[in-house]
Design an enzyme around this catalytic site. Sequence first.
Site, PDB file in Angstrom:
ATOM      1  N   SER B  35      32.251  -5.869  24.446  1.00  0.00           N
ATOM      2  CA  SER B  35      33.600  -5.355  24.188  1.00  0.00           C
ATOM      3  C   SER B  35      34.436  -5.228  25.459  1.00  0.00           C
ATOM      4  O   SER B  35      35.640  -5.441  25.440  1.00  0.00           O
ATOM      5  CB  SER B  35      33.524  -3.987  23.521  1.00  0.00           C
ATOM      6  OG  SER B  35      32.795  -4.072  22.328  1.00  0.00           O
ATOM      7  N   GLU B  56      25.947   6.897  30.313  1.00  0.00           N
ATOM      8  CA  GLU B  56      27.060   6.721  31.253  1.00  0.00           C
ATOM      9  C   GLU B  56      26.877   7.526  32.536  1.00  0.00           C
ATOM     10  O   GLU B  56      27.229   7.070  33.623  1.00  0.00           O
ATOM     11  CB  GLU B  56      28.386   7.113  30.586  1.00  0.00           C
ATOM     12  CG  GLU B  56      28.763   6.242  29.385  1.00  0.00           C
ATOM     13  CD  GLU B  56      28.003   6.598  28.111  1.00  0.00           C
ATOM     14  OE1 GLU B  56      27.323   7.633  28.068  1.00  0.00           O
ATOM     15  OE2 GLU B  56      28.091   5.815  27.138  1.00  0.00           O
ATOM     16  N   PHE B  81      34.060   7.338  27.138  1.00  0.00           N
ATOM     17  CA  PHE B  81      32.700   7.534  27.664  1.00  0.00           C
ATOM     18  C   PHE B  81      32.656   7.315  29.178  1.00  0.00           C
ATOM     19  O   PHE B  81      31.838   7.902  29.876  1.00  0.00           O
ATOM     20  CB  PHE B  81      31.720   6.605  26.955  1.00  0.00           C
ATOM     21  CG  PHE B  81      31.878   6.607  25.465  1.00  0.00           C
ATOM     22  CD1 PHE B  81      31.860   7.807  24.759  1.00  0.00           C
ATOM     23  CD2 PHE B  81      32.084   5.431  24.755  1.00  0.00           C
ATOM     24  CE1 PHE B  81      32.036   7.829  23.391  1.00  0.00           C
ATOM     25  CE2 PHE B  81      32.264   5.442  23.383  1.00  0.00           C
ATOM     26  CZ  PHE B  81      32.237   6.636  22.694  1.00  0.00           C
ATOM     27  N   ASP B 115      38.979   3.237  14.698  1.00  0.00           N
ATOM     28  CA  ASP B 115      37.773   3.975  15.114  1.00  0.00           C
ATOM     29  C   ASP B 115      37.988   5.491  15.067  1.00  0.00           C
ATOM     30  O   ASP B 115      37.038   6.263  14.999  1.00  0.00           O
ATOM     31  CB  ASP B 115      37.342   3.572  16.533  1.00  0.00           C
ATOM     32  CG  ASP B 115      36.589   2.253  16.545  1.00  0.00           C
ATOM     33  OD1 ASP B 115      36.158   1.817  15.450  1.00  0.00           O
ATOM     34  OD2 ASP B 115      36.436   1.668  17.621  1.00  0.00           O
ATOM     35  N   ARG B 165      42.091  -2.385  24.189  1.00  0.00           N
ATOM     36  CA  ARG B 165      41.431  -3.371  23.347  1.00  0.00           C
ATOM     37  C   ARG B 165      42.449  -4.361  22.775  1.00  0.00           C
ATOM     38  O   ARG B 165      42.214  -5.554  22.724  1.00  0.00           O
ATOM     39  CB  ARG B 165      40.717  -2.685  22.179  1.00  0.00           C
ATOM     40  CG  ARG B 165      40.054  -3.699  21.260  1.00  0.00           C
ATOM     41  CD  ARG B 165      39.309  -3.055  20.126  1.00  0.00           C
ATOM     42  NE  ARG B 165      40.213  -2.464  19.145  1.00  0.00           N
ATOM     43  CZ  ARG B 165      39.813  -1.939  17.995  1.00  0.00           C
ATOM     44  NH1 ARG B 165      38.520  -1.906  17.702  1.00  0.00           N
ATOM     45  NH2 ARG B 165      40.668  -1.423  17.147  1.00  0.00           N
TER      46      ARG B 165
END
Lengths: 275, 312
Positions: B35, B56, B81, B115, B165
């Site tokens: 991604s 992370e 994150f 999302d 994105r």
Amino acid sequence: MAKSVIELKKIARKIRVLIIKMLTEAGSGHPGGSLSIADIITALYFEIMNHDPKNPKWPQRDRFILSKGHCVPAQYAALALCGYFDEELLMTLRKFNSPLQGHPDMTRTTGLEISSGSLGQGLSVGCGMAIAGKYDQKDYRVYVAMGDGEIQEGQVWEAAMSAAHYKLDNLCAFIDYNKLQIDGKVEDIMNVSPLQSKWTAFGWNVLEIDGNNMEEILNACYKAKNTKDNPTVIIAHTTKGKGVSFMEGVVGFHGVAPTKEECEKALKELQEEVI
Amino acid sequence: MNDKVATRDAYGKTLQKLAPKNPNIIVLDADCSSSTRTSWLAKECPQQFFNFGIAEANMIGAAAGLATCNKIVFTSTFAIFGSARCFEQIRDSVCWPNLNVKIVVTHAGLSVGEDGASHQAIEDISLIRTLPNITIIVPADGIETEKVIAKAAETYGPFYIRLGRAKFPIILSKDYKFQIGKAVTLREGCDATIIANGLMISESIKAAEILEKKGISVRIINMSTIKPIDKEAIIKAAKETGAIITAEEHTILGGLGGAVAEVLVENFPVPMKRIGVADFFGFSATPDELLEYFHMTGQDIAQAVKETIDKK
């Protein structure tokens, strides 16, 4: 140059003397854990690690990360005795404008490999250094010292997983297993045992020693060096406050500096210790 | 505004260009590489890529360790994150020791849309902005992203670079010269100034076009570097246009709007309005539906400009 075990024990005693003096002068700090880790730090800086105080950034040097950063007085004492900086500087610990911060600050102190103090981060940093060593095809080793309470932090186990995954056999962790943390006994606050099987399950080579016994520390380091493919963790059973009778096993000396009277008593005991 | 490119795609391509030429570049990801597009480099130069799995905090620590060994380290995952999840690791292991780590996050802001709230990082800039030593950049489009990544790779120190994105319209020309901390005027105007970055640049252009038809002339500034912020450009815009509107795909608390407000109140206060998410969590919807719901469309910005001009 190889030093005898007796010489190393004498250096460890000197480091303990300096820890007591520094903390008394500073009026604050963490004597208990600094004293428990003193023998391991002595073994690393005066026997095990390849390093050059005249060339602190030598790319081939072995690296030491004190993840339990609150015990940095022990490391400062070792760095001074190695010649990274003047011994006189030790008495400026925690004071305004001193390079010797309460917790390790790599931007201020020569010889520190990373800043630390917030527990649980050092093993991850060690993984990064060990990966860099493999990537650059250098054969230096990376040592990380953690507290026993510290491994309650989840990040330690993330790091443990990644060290095994990337087969970081150039990485060696110590757990200073002195059984005490600020609020009391580790087993009462949040039990970390069984350590052997936890680390084994995470893919590490596990050694268990008396972490205040110089011969055992040295032997464990040699064994770790000869281990291929897996990182090594040395579970070092130690005594918090080691070397000063009235501090040994006393949780109250985790983060309280000795008074002047306590300092004198401690120094007398250390000087009378038979090596 | 013809072509559209996702800034994450521009990032992936730029790493493919830079890393093979510079073995000191090491790229880390936390199980989001397909991604974040770091997988493109991973396929080409697997030895320069390390996946840290869904961990992370450990990734940031390892990045710090690598950076102490003269590596230029890129860490990537989704914005939420890669910032909030490991904030203290960024603070203590990267920014405090001032190490050469480039935190490049994707899927920032509301535009991850469907999302929902857990994945919509709308507070990351505010958090990271409190840390000394770090440079924060929100590129406007694919072209700026390429230049920002290249500049970050050659500039020592911690960076936080925020990408999206969704495909963003191309705003800048290929010969655009990016400078850290230097805002760029995209459109001249004298009645008010919209200071925006990222996705909100295109909404701001829509607003300016709406207002132009009504005889209102609006300046648009691309403030891609949020830290260090271009104080001169802000003060100049305040002096010359007398009204400032900020537009960001982020909470209005402490991000671009906060940074601009800080400069204005201490230097040249003028009427101001912050466009962004006004202290709410997001929810699942399309990016367009979310912009509309949170009053962040070109139409909303145009309305805000008019109201702010009225306060002069």
